[in-house]
Motif scaffolding. Structure first.
Motif, PDB file in Angstrom:
ATOM      1  N   ASN A 102       1.394  14.628  41.665  1.00 14.41           N
ATOM      2  CA  ASN A 102       1.273  14.583  40.202  1.00 14.41           C
ATOM      3  C   ASN A 102       0.283  15.602  39.655  1.00 14.41           C
ATOM      4  O   ASN A 102      -0.404  15.351  38.667  1.00 14.41           O
ATOM      5  N   GLU A 103       0.227  16.769  40.305  1.00 16.45           N
ATOM      6  CA  GLU A 103      -0.676  17.819  39.838  1.00 16.45           C
ATOM      7  C   GLU A 103       0.014  18.817  38.925  1.00 16.45           C
ATOM      8  O   GLU A 103      -0.602  19.769  38.457  1.00 16.45           O
ATOM      9  N   VAL A 104       1.314  18.624  38.679  1.00 19.10           N
ATOM     10  CA  VAL A 104       2.053  19.503  37.777  1.00 19.10           C
ATOM     11  C   VAL A 104       2.941  18.652  36.871  1.00 19.10           C
ATOM     12  O   VAL A 104       3.211  17.480  37.169  1.00 19.10           O
ATOM     13  N   GLU A 105       3.396  19.264  35.770  1.00 17.48           N
ATOM     14  CA  GLU A 105       4.204  18.530  34.793  1.00 17.48           C
ATOM     15  C   GLU A 105       5.628  19.066  34.634  1.00 17.48           C
ATOM     16  O   GLU A 105       6.509  18.339  34.176  1.00 17.48           O
ATOM     17  N   PHE A 106       5.835  20.331  34.972  1.00 13.00           N
ATOM     18  CA  PHE A 106       7.172  20.927  34.900  1.00 13.00           C
ATOM     19  C   PHE A 106       7.471  21.616  36.223  1.00 13.00           C
ATOM     20  O   PHE A 106       6.569  22.203  36.840  1.00 13.00           O
ATOM     21  N   LYS A 123       1.817  25.066  25.782  1.00 10.99           N
ATOM     22  CA  LYS A 123       1.242  25.990  26.756  1.00 10.99           C
ATOM     23  C   LYS A 123       1.621  25.603  28.174  1.00 10.99           C
ATOM     24  O   LYS A 123       1.341  24.489  28.645  1.00 10.99           O
ATOM     25  N   LEU A 124       2.265  26.539  28.889  1.00 13.67           N
ATOM     26  CA  LEU A 124       2.601  26.364  30.298  1.00 13.67           C
ATOM     27  C   LEU A 124       1.784  27.342  31.132  1.00 13.67           C
ATOM     28  O   LEU A 124       1.502  28.458  30.699  1.00 13.67           O
ATOM     29  N   GLN A 125       1.425  26.919  32.319  1.00  9.23           N
ATOM     30  CA  GLN A 125       0.633  27.752  33.231  1.00  9.23           C
ATOM     31  C   GLN A 125       1.242  27.668  34.625  1.00  9.23           C
ATOM     32  O   GLN A 125       1.514  26.581  35.124  1.00  9.23           O
ATOM     33  N   LEU A 126       1.459  28.820  35.257  1.00  9.01           N
ATOM     34  CA  LEU A 126       2.075  28.855  36.575  1.00  9.01           C
ATOM     35  C   LEU A 126       1.139  28.294  37.640  1.00  9.01           C
ATOM     36  O   LEU A 126      -0.034  28.628  37.684  1.00  9.01           O
ATOM     37  N   LYS A 127       1.689  27.420  38.488  1.00  5.73           N
ATOM     38  CA  LYS A 127       0.923  26.865  39.608  1.00  5.73           C
ATOM     39  C   LYS A 127       1.831  26.843  40.828  1.00  5.73           C
ATOM     40  O   LYS A 127       2.807  26.096  40.881  1.00  5.73           O
ATOM     41  N   ILE A 171       8.210  31.203  26.989  1.00  7.63           N
ATOM     42  CA  ILE A 171       8.479  29.797  26.678  1.00  7.63           C
ATOM     43  C   ILE A 171       7.281  29.178  25.947  1.00  7.63           C
ATOM     44  O   ILE A 171       7.450  28.424  24.981  1.00  7.63           O
ATOM     45  N   SER A 172       6.074  29.488  26.397  1.00  7.85           N
ATOM     46  CA  SER A 172       4.871  28.965  25.751  1.00  7.85           C
ATOM     47  C   SER A 172       4.796  29.408  24.296  1.00  7.85           C
ATOM     48  O   SER A 172       4.497  28.608  23.395  1.00  7.85           O
ATOM     49  N   VAL A 224      -2.521  21.836  28.407  1.00  6.10           N
ATOM     50  CA  VAL A 224      -1.933  22.923  29.181  1.00  6.10           C
ATOM     51  C   VAL A 224      -1.169  22.282  30.331  1.00  6.10           C
ATOM     52  O   VAL A 224      -1.740  21.547  31.135  1.00  6.10           O
ATOM     53  N   TYR A 225       0.134  22.519  30.377  1.00  6.79           N
ATOM     54  CA  TYR A 225       0.975  21.921  31.395  1.00  6.79           C
ATOM     55  C   TYR A 225       1.199  22.903  32.552  1.00  6.79           C
ATOM     56  O   TYR A 225       1.464  24.076  32.335  1.00  6.79           O
TER      57      TYR A 225
END
Length: 284
Positions: A81-85, A62-66, A55-56, A30-31
């Motif tokens: 580096n706590e997120v990927e996109f 799988k993308l998750q809003l942060k 998009i997921s 999960v990104y």
């Protein structure tokens, strides 16, 4: 009897392996997706959640809003580096280029501008009149709304009291309440606020045109997943369901109905990078 014991031993081993199998199965990652806080938290979530759910589903990734409480908090997640996109323009400074973030797309909208604005009934007609007055900005990480606009004031030797609102809506709230006399803004967000709030503003200064924010991926995202996500974003504006979601989300924040996403190699952001070559030292 010996054969029976051997059979039982093999059966037990098979059962043990079967029981252990789930622990070896790798779940799909999960990104985390972090857009900068252009609006308040609730509005930011209402704009982005339907988009990343789409998009997921389309990409199989799988993308998750942060998002953080403020734009600076959200960027802190990125730098840790706590997120990927991300959807951001906070990663084009020389000291952040080495982090390896890759532009793969951008939002296709009319050009945006950095601005300094006042309410339409304000007595202030030109920048010089803001000397020693309070001016609100979204936050210290806001490249277009803060760094570009504040650099203009510094370059003209116009001292102001800087007030951070946490996001663009927060800065405009300070203006509407009379707490500050002007706002450093992103023209796209100015237009959205004017539409939502029914206010009228006067632009005292605006920059040359700039491209809207970039979609970027961490160097830690596997190429296969990056390509799938990039394709889903680029194809969203060509898909009936995607177009409906973009129009509905865009309507919430005052974007045009056809504001979609297109592929990018990052070359459109040379003006962002060039800014740091001549910016006042405290804004680099």
């Amino acid at each position: 009897m010996q054969h029976r014991r051997q059979w039982l031993s093999c059966a037990a081993a098979a059962l043990a392996l079967a029981a252990a199998a789930p622990s070896f199965a790798q779940e799909a990652p999960v990104y985390r997706f972090s857009p900068v806080n252009q609006y308040g938290l609730e509005l930011t979530a209402r704009y982005w959640n339907p988009i990343i759910e789409y998009i997921s589903a389309k990409s199989g990734v799988k993308l998750q809003l942060k998002i953080g409480r403020t734009s600076a908090d959200t960027t802190a997640y990125v730098l840790a580096n706590e997120v990927e996109f991300v959807f951001s323009n906070h990663l084009f400074s020389p000291d952040r280029d080495h982090l390896g973030w890759k532009v793969f797309g951008r939002r296709q909208t009319p050009p945006i501008h950095s601005q300094i604005v006042v309410l339409a009934d304000s007595p202030y007609q030109k920048l010089e009149q803001l000397a020693n007055q309070s001016v609100a900005f979204p936050g210290p990480e806001a490249l277009v709304a803060y760094k570009f606009s504040y650099a203009q004031l510094l370059n003209r030797n116009i001292p102001v009291e800087v007030v951070f609102g946490g996001n663009m809506d927060g800065a405009f709230a300070q203006l509407a309440s009379g707490r500050v006399k002007a706002v450093g803004a992103n023209s796209q967000l100015t237009e959205g606020w004017v539409k939502r709030e029914g206010k009228k503003i006067r632009v005292l200064w605006q920059s040359d045109p700039l491209y809207d924010l970039a979609l970027m991926a961490s160097k830690n995202v596997p190429e296969k997943d990056l390509k799938a996500v990039a394709k889903a974003f680029a194809d969203m504006g060509k898909d009936v369901q995607g177009v409906k979601i973009l129009a509905a989300s865009g309507n919430l924040v005052g974007l045009l109905p056809d504001a979609s996403f297109v592929a990018s190699n990052g070359s459109e952001y040379v003006s962002y990078r060039n800014f740091y070559k001549t910016a006042p030292p405290n804004l680099r």
